[in-house]
Design an enzyme around this catalytic site. Structure first.
Site, short mmCIF file in Angstrom:
data_model
loop_
_atom_site.label_atom_id
_atom_site.label_comp_id
_atom_site.label_asym_id
_atom_site.label_seq_id
_atom_site.Cartn_x
_atom_site.Cartn_y
_atom_site.Cartn_z
N CYS A 428 0.79 -1.24 0.00
CA CYS A 428 0.00 0.00 0.00
C CYS A 428 0.82 1.28 0.00
O CYS A 428 0.50 2.20 -0.76
CB CYS A 428 -1.05 0.01 1.10
SG CYS A 428 -0.68 -0.96 2.54
N ARG A 457 7.66 -10.98 5.15
CA ARG A 457 7.37 -10.86 6.57
C ARG A 457 8.16 -11.92 7.31
O ARG A 457 8.20 -13.07 6.88
CB ARG A 457 5.87 -11.04 6.83
CG ARG A 457 5.11 -9.94 6.11
CD ARG A 457 3.62 -10.10 6.21
NE ARG A 457 2.99 -9.10 5.36
CZ ARG A 457 1.69 -9.00 5.19
NH1 ARG A 457 0.89 -9.84 5.83
NH2 ARG A 457 1.19 -8.07 4.42
N GLN A 475 1.01 -10.98 -3.15
CA GLN A 475 -0.42 -10.67 -3.03
C GLN A 475 -0.95 -10.22 -4.38
O GLN A 475 -0.27 -9.49 -5.10
CB GLN A 475 -0.63 -9.53 -2.03
CG GLN A 475 -0.18 -9.84 -0.63
CD GLN A 475 -0.30 -8.62 0.27
OE1 GLN A 475 0.11 -7.52 -0.10
NE2 GLN A 475 -0.86 -8.82 1.45
N ASP A 477 -2.67 -7.85 -5.14
CA ASP A 477 -3.06 -6.69 -4.35
C ASP A 477 -3.62 -5.58 -5.24
O ASP A 477 -3.29 -5.48 -6.41
CB ASP A 477 -1.83 -6.16 -3.63
CG ASP A 477 -2.16 -5.50 -2.31
OD1 ASP A 477 -3.36 -5.40 -1.99
OD2 ASP A 477 -1.22 -5.11 -1.60
N HIS A 479 -5.20 -1.32 -4.54
CA HIS A 479 -5.68 -0.28 -3.63
C HIS A 479 -6.59 0.66 -4.39
O HIS A 479 -6.24 1.14 -5.46
CB HIS A 479 -4.49 0.44 -3.00
CG HIS A 479 -3.71 -0.48 -2.12
ND1 HIS A 479 -2.63 -1.18 -2.57
CD2 HIS A 479 -3.93 -0.89 -0.84
CE1 HIS A 479 -2.20 -1.97 -1.59
NE2 HIS A 479 -2.96 -1.80 -0.54
N LYS A 562 -12.08 -5.42 8.22
CA LYS A 562 -11.93 -6.16 6.96
C LYS A 562 -12.93 -7.30 6.86
O LYS A 562 -13.49 -7.75 7.86
CB LYS A 562 -10.51 -6.69 6.83
CG LYS A 562 -10.07 -7.52 8.02
CD LYS A 562 -8.63 -7.99 7.83
CE LYS A 562 -8.22 -8.92 8.93
NZ LYS A 562 -7.20 -9.86 8.56
N HIS A 608 -8.32 -1.74 0.55
CA HIS A 608 -7.27 -2.72 0.24
C HIS A 608 -8.00 -4.01 -0.08
O HIS A 608 -8.90 -4.39 0.66
CB HIS A 608 -6.36 -3.01 1.43
CG HIS A 608 -5.79 -1.82 2.13
ND1 HIS A 608 -4.46 -1.68 2.37
CD2 HIS A 608 -6.37 -0.71 2.66
CE1 HIS A 608 -4.24 -0.55 3.03
NE2 HIS A 608 -5.38 0.05 3.23
#
Length: 739
Positions: A428, A457, A475, A477, A479, A562, A608
């Site tokens: 993000c 991570r 991900q 991902d 946004h 979420k 997200h």
RNA sequence: GCUAGCGUAGCUCAACGGUAGAGCACUGGUUUUGUAAACCAGCGGUUGUGGGUUCGAUUCCCACCGCUAGCUCCA
């Protein structure tokens, strides 16, 4: 006199003081023998308890055919196991022993640790108890008496539990079985003889009351059923499930590998696995294009400063790879700064801090030995001074600071001037920089930036597991930067996208969880108003879709609530896949804006979202879902051409190249093996179609198709077969069993 | 990170205080085959790594690395 109505609609009036057992006996001897427990006005209770006075109780008698009865059985079996352990391991302390979906456990602290090799004698003792068929007798004591009873039994953990939680109740219930008495809410079986079959499964550690700062107990996992047949069926099912394990199949089918040298938790996608992932990504890219997303690319590292601003660096410090500083002293100073900034801590926080420091491998000389908070801070400050001296860092601000807070501030100022990077833990902040690169008008919104972004991570070693819990993952991902009145329609569209993705892959067995903040916790950022709005929006949208969901407090991200799509792996563990998250906070932290129709500056809201979640985890779950037998459109090898003898190799090569030119993933097995052996290999590799060619096929210009699973599709012209496979590719056809 | 268990050939597994064996895979050869294993031969291991005990360790002990189950954590 209680009046009861039964599920068949009949009703009865019983004498005062009657129990559900009396009711059962009144109906029939066999029912009384088969009865396990009763459901009275929706609550499962003991058979022997006197029925409450009151008109029209709804009663259902439970027998071994009711799932609620199985839960009662397992809870009772937990008592039986605890009793056996107390006999064999005198002085053991009992904690909790609940029933689970597939069995039960009991948490026990034993003076001599229990080992798996003790299982047979524990089971033997349990068999004795079951054979004796003693009743479970319930009795109650006012709380003070109850406390002295458990104290007298030497059950310190139970005393602790009464003091901490149960003391608010007036009275507490116990169950006695022979010499064994346990503080327990119940309900229980009429007697131990009802346990038909059981098995101790495994041994593990578990913290007392789930608190990692408390002592660790031994958790004995076991399962129990009404019959040996049920137990055998369950064990068989476990064995079958293990064959679907993605770690096993991933190795067998050459989908991925993990090398300790490359790093544990680092997935290396092998060609076959990479092929499947590529198809999944392509599928999603097409959907994103259709939905107005803009693909972007961002790097794998970002400036520390950016992650300080987003909050990820300070918040998830101990779950990240260490920061990359140019200055040799900076890493150590960074950790000292972190400790000093925390200031004086209460006991629980100090425990967390010690844990964190040890995880971060930070040695502060004198820290562990220091008794007081001040002593710990002084030890940290001494280390800072030494570091500054050794590295000849001149930091006048630090020298001049009057207190610890001032020194922490000085260190932070210095650190912020140091060049430092972080392996990207989240996409993000990078996407936010792309949003900010251009002035935005309300006409541009929603801005939807999408990327298959790889993040890192530092998960704890004990957490790593195949592809489902890893240290580097990608991900799918995106946004979304939206105006407040676009929030709900964009949320809706994204939930539908997640549903589409899951449906296309045939994953229908999932649950929806709305993660809310834990009330009263300080681990969240942002205002209460924003949180209330965000949580209300999510719930409204999910409700409007008529989806079943659970709202769970404490499951939110630190920046917002979420919606998670949660699936299970082959051994029943739950994993979050798709997620849609609402965030008012990062736009504030990065001061995002757009120009509204009123020509004034406004703040966008961020969504997200990741339909697959992580490509690694999704792949792991998908391998298990299909048991490695991927549908044709995903199969890395769709067709294998097998020759009956090497005489037909030229024809086979021709077929292979025709299929390949038609866009089909095909190989040919031209070896000297007999066709039976080739079929066997093809079946083990889970290739959807085996195309056998021999004399007949050469004559007819055909292939004979054997479908995965063994079905014979007979002989067909090559063109017809090509059309069939192409149809399955474009239709993303799923096998019948997984639709 | 914690508790418990495990680590032998590419894979699945066997054996053992006296320097390791099978099947599959792989390589070579024979066979030319019709839907889940043709036959023969060969190759392959400092028993996860490093220490210690012992005349001798793969076996026993310790540390580390990795894996498994569970706990804690999970942006």
């Amino acid at each position: 006199m209680p009046t009861v109505s039964l599920p068949d609609g009949s009703s009865k009036t019983l004498p005062a003081g009657s129990s559900a057992m009396d009711l059962a006996e009144g109906i029939g001897k066999r029912l009384a023998q088969a009865a396990i427990a009763a459901v009275i006005d929706g609550k499962v209770t003991d058979l022997t308890l006197p029925l409450p006075e009151g008109a029209d109780l709804k009663i259902k008698l439970l027998t071994d055919r009711d799932p609620e009865a199985l839960e009662v059985l397992r809870h009772s079996c937990a008592h039986i196991m605890a009793r056996a352990v107390l006999r064999l391991f005198p002085g053991s302390q009992l904690a909790f022993g609940p029933a689970l979906e597939n069995g039960f456990y009991y948490d026990i602290e034993s003076p001599t640790p229990i080992r798996e090799e003790d299982f047979p004698r524990i089971e033997e003792e349990m068999r004795k108890i079951i054979k004796a068929s003693e009743p479970f007798e319930r009795f109650e004591r006012v709380t003070a008496e109850a406390r002295s009873l458990v104290e007298g039994m030497g059950q310190k953990l139970k005393v602790e539990h009464i003091d901490e939680e149960l003391c608010r109740q007036d009275s507490l219930s116990f169950y006695r079985q022979g010499e064994f008495i346990d503080l327990c809410r119940g309900p229980h079986l009429p007697h131990a003889g009802k346990v038909g079959a059981f098995k101790l499964m495994s041994l593990a550690g578990a913290y007392w009351k789930g608190d990692s700062s408390r002592q660790q107990l031994q958790r004995l996992y076991a399962t129990a059923f009404f019959s040996q047949k049920d137990l055998d069926a369950y064990l068989k099912q476990l064995e079958e499930a293990k064959k679907r394990d993605h770690r096993l199949l991933g190795k067998q089918l050459h989908l991925f590998t993990i090398s300790p040298l490359a790093g544990s938790g680092m997935i290396l996608w092998m060609p076959r696995g990479a092929l499947i992932r590529g198809i999944l990504e392509q599928f999603l890219r097409e959907e994103l294009t259709r939905r107005g997303y803009s693909p972007v690319y961002t790097p794998h590292v970002g400036k520390l400063e950016m992650y300080r601003t987003s909050g990820h660096f300070p918040y998830y410090r101990d779950a990240q790879f260490p920061p990359l500083y140019q200055h040799p002293a900076a890493s150590a100073l960074d950790l000292c700064q972190y400790r000093l900034q925390a200031g004086v801590l209460d006991e629980a926080r100090e425990r967390d801090m010690v844990l964190f420091l040890s995880q971060a491998c930070l040695v502060i000389p004198g820290y562990a030995e220091a008794v007081t908070q001040e002593g710990r801070i002084q030890a940290t400050e001494r280390l800072v001074e030494e570091l500054l001296k050794i590295h000849s860092v001149d930091m006048p601000e630090y020298r001049q600071a009057k207190d610890t807070a001032g020194r922490a501030k000085a260190l932070l100022n210095w650190l912020e001037q140091q060049e430092g990077y972080l392996l990207k833990p989240m996409n993000c902040p990078h996407h936010i920089q792309i949003y900010k690169a251009v002035p935005r008008s309300y006409r541009d919104l929603p801005v939807r930036l999408a990327e298959f972004g790889t993040v890192y991570r530092f998960e704890q070693t004990g957490e790593l597991s195949g592809m489902t819990r890893v240290r580097g993952f990608t991900q799918d991902d995106a946004h979304l930067f939206v105006t407040p009145d676009q929030i709900e329609s964009e949320l809706l569209a994204n939930i539908e996208l997640v549903q589409l993705v899951l449906k296309t892959l045939g994953l229908t067995d999932y649950r929806v969880r709305i993660g809310l903040r834990a009330k009263g916790s300080d681990k969240y950022v942002g205002s209460d108003d924003d949180w209330n709005n965000a949580e209300a929006s999510l719930i409204r949208v999910v409700k409007s879709l008529g989806m079943e969901y659970t709202a769970e407090e404490g499951e939110a991200a630190f920046y917002g609530p979420k919606i998670d799509f949660v699936v299970r792996d082959c051994i029943g563990r739950e994993w979050q896949l798709g997620t849609v998250q609402l965030d008012y906070n990062l736009p504030k932290r990065f001061d995002l804006e757009y120009t509204g129709a009123d020509n004034k500056s406004h703040r966008p809201v961020m969504i997200h979202r990741a339909p697959f979640g992580s490509m690694e985890r999704f792949m792991g779950i998908l391998i298990e879902h299909f048991a490695g037998a991927f549908p044709v459109w995903l199969a890395p090898e769709q067709v294998r051409v097998l020759t009956v003898s090497e005489k037909f190799n030229d024809y086979a090569k021709g077929v292979e190249s025709r299929l390949r030119e038609a866009g089909i993933r095909v190989t040919a097995d031209l070896g000297p093996d007999k066709v039976g052996a080739k079929v066997r290999l093809g079946a083990m590799d889970k290739v959807p179609y085996l195309a056998v060619v021999g004399d007949k096929e050469v004559q007819a210009g055909a292939v004979t198709i054997r479908e995965r699973g063994g079905a014979d599709l007979g002989s067909m012209p090559v063109e017809a077969f090509i059309a069939r496979v192409q149809g399955e590719n474009t239709g993303r056809t799923l096998p019948k069993s997984s639709t």
